[in-house]
Design an enzyme around this catalytic site. Structure first.
Site, PDB file in Angstrom:
ATOM      1  N   HIS A   1     -10.592  -9.599 -79.241  1.00 49.03           N
ATOM      2  CA  HIS A   1     -10.814 -10.209 -77.932  1.00 49.03           C
ATOM      3  C   HIS A   1      -9.517 -10.595 -77.233  1.00 49.03           C
ATOM      4  O   HIS A   1      -9.520 -10.883 -76.044  1.00 49.03           O
ATOM      5  CB  HIS A   1     -11.774 -11.407 -78.040  1.00 49.03           C
TER       6      HIS A   1
ATOM      7  N   ASP B   1     -13.752  -8.484 -85.140  1.00 41.76           N
ATOM      8  CA  ASP B   1     -12.871  -9.078 -84.126  1.00 41.76           C
ATOM      9  C   ASP B   1     -11.408  -8.970 -84.520  1.00 41.76           C
ATOM     10  O   ASP B   1     -10.623  -9.910 -84.365  1.00 41.76           O
ATOM     11  CB  ASP B   1     -13.237 -10.542 -83.856  1.00 41.76           C
TER      12      ASP B   1
ATOM     13  N   SER C   1      -5.801 -17.656 -80.805  1.00 41.75           N
ATOM     14  CA  SER C   1      -6.472 -16.430 -81.247  1.00 41.75           C
ATOM     15  C   SER C   1      -5.459 -15.378 -81.685  1.00 41.75           C
ATOM     16  O   SER C   1      -4.522 -15.051 -80.950  1.00 41.75           O
ATOM     17  CB  SER C   1      -7.315 -15.848 -80.110  1.00 41.75           C
TER      18      SER C   1
END
Length: 502
Positions: A140, A170, A243
């Site tokens: 992402h 992910d 992230s």
């Protein structure tokens, strides 16, 4: 950073950046509490058995790992997109002039129009895993990027390209053209323990090169946000921008890739979640070798035994599975490894390859490290009796062959986006023209030159990139089939079925 509120929300990369600061110093380092004893009861054996309390110094880990964590900027350029919208007045005020007054194309109250999207940027983190420029991050973080810029801890900037991505876990692998880069040392996440100190390193809230500390709060956690999950849970502060960053142990070794936070406010308020390196290593190796992840499937549907027992109790039924740990098998998929091994509804899986399975995250984590064709040995209970079986795992397509990520080249044709004149002549707003059929999947399906592709598997097609993305996604699915709908210049509409399997 993907956020979890009272329900799961997909991570958005374009949240506004706000500023906050978090720090950890040796003055507030935790110590292990000593047990309460008295001189009369404390024997020499007790003295030797009691662990000596020591302060936790994380400076070595921070210094060692910081240079390996990078800042990633995702830029999406302005572009024209076709979007659907609902026209509630269509049935009352239909346009007798065929769209003269600007209404889009469509049937009933659903129409499509073209819009110009603004240029957008987002930020995340990544970890250098090889000195020649390979970097791991979250899918992402890089998803939808037209440009990726990587900034190292010494402020050197590089353009990056995507090597491969995997939405299911992910994870993404990108590369920059660099040499002798500070690659991080990777530890085996299977060996980390609950209560162990860890550092989260990344670029949260626009604050580059930030280090926060905490412990591993839980292992093999599943949240339902991704297709394959076995998260390491930590109370080290993780925020938007973390992230793709590093979760490291006290030796500065990578144990996980930070991916999510649990929050009711949108910022850190308790727990973060990282993808373990045992899963990361397998995904990275598959992407580099095959171009896509070789995902092994056991072929069961089920839940934790405790969840099953609790549900039965709520409905007034008492059950005794012989254990309160393990995976209750609710369904066995046809033509799967589990069916071949003779598993049945009601069985309880308690062990795989010598490792205890207490919850679904344990099983997911173990399977995620396997490839189709590999053998695993499972131990399960049936009517409280223990059985052991060895089975061969399969892929999503039901076999043990290597699955490769195809692109539109496999179709054997050339394509071109429609001109405005073509759109007006065909009275459509989008489509992709087949300008040459050279042989291959499209020729086998009977598609001819001049055909305008409008939809593939019910998704509108406006650009070559749209088509390529769908082909790549479908080629590794359990049903590698394209349903192509379109129109010929004569106005004749056709639907074709294209099988991507050899």
């Amino acid at each position: 950073m993907k956020k979890l509120f009272n329900y799961l929300v997909p991570g958005t990369s374009f949240a506004a950046i706000v500023f906050a600061i978090a720090a950890f110093t040796s003055t507030n380092a935790a110590t292990h509490p000593m047990p309460v004893t008295t001189p009369e009861t404390l024997s020499m054996t007790d003295v030797q058995a009691v662990p000596v309390a020591q302060p936790v110094d994380l400076t070595y880990a921070a210094e060692k790992a910081l240079p390996s964590v990078v800042y990633i900027k995702n830029t999406q350029n302005s572009k024209v997109q076709t979007v659907e919208y609902s026209d509630p007045f269509e049935d009352f005020f239909s346009d007798p002039f065929g769209g003269f007054f600007g209404r889009g194309q469509g049937n009933g109250g659903t129409r499509r129009r073209q819009v110009q999207t603004p240029k957008r940027t987002a930020a995340g983190s990544g970890v250098i895993i090889r000195s020649d420029g390979y970097i791991v991050t979250n899918n992402h973080v890089v998803e939808g990027a037209d440009e990726l810029t990587v900034t190292l801890s010494d402020n050197k900037e590089y353009s990056a390209r995507v090597i491969g991505t995997d939405k299911t876990t992910d994870l993404a692998l990108i590369k920059i053209d660099g040499r002798n880069l500070p690659a991080i040392e990777i530890a085996n996440s299977d060996q980390v323990k609950v209560g162990e100190w860890v550092l989260a390193i990344g670029n949260p809230l626009g604050l580059n090169n930030t280090v926060t500390a905490g412990i591993i709060s839980a292992k093999a956690r599943t949240l339902g946000a991704n297709g394959v999950e076995s998260f390491i849970q930590t109370d080290a502060a993780i925020n938007a921008g973390n992230s793709g960053g590093a979760l490291v142990n006290t030796n500065g070794q990578l144990v996980g890739i930070n991916a999510m936070l649990y929050s009711q406010t949108g910022s850190y308020s308790g727990y973060g979640f990282a993808i373990p390196t045992a899963m990361m290593n397998k995904v990275v190796d598959d992407i580099r070798e095959y171009g896509t992840v070789q995902r092994a499937i056991l072929g069961i549907m089920g839940t934790d035994v405790k969840n099953y027992v609790d549900k039965e109790k709520e409905e007034g039924r008492e059950v005794d599975m012989g254990t309160m740990e393990g995976i209750y098998v609710d369904k066995v998929v046809e033509e799967s490894a589990a069916q071949d091994a003779g598993l049945q509804k009601g069985d309880v899986i308690i062990e795989m390859d010598g490792q205890k399975v207490t919850k679904f995250g344990d099983l997911t984590g173990l399977i995620a490290q396997k490839r189709p064709g590999e053998k695993v040995t499972i131990v399960y209970l049936r009517d409280k009796k223990k059985y052991t079986k060895t089975l061969t795992l399969r892929n999503e397509q039901g076999n043990t062959q290597v699955v490769k990520n195809a692109d539109i080249d496999v179709l054997g044709a050339d394509f071109r986006e429609l001109t405005q004149q073509q759109k007006e002549q065909l009275d459509i707003q989008y489509g992709l023209e087949v300008i040459k059929v050279k042989g291959g999947k499209l020729k086998d399906a009977g598609i001819e030159r001049g055909f305008v592709i409008r939809q593939v598997n019910d998704q509108p097609i406006s650009t070559v990139e749209d088509f390529d993305n769908i082909v790549k996604e479908v080629s590794v699915s359990n049903d590698p089939t394209l349903i192509i709908k379109g129109i010929y210049p004569s106005g004749k509409k056709k639907t074709y079925v294209v099988e991507l399997n050899d």
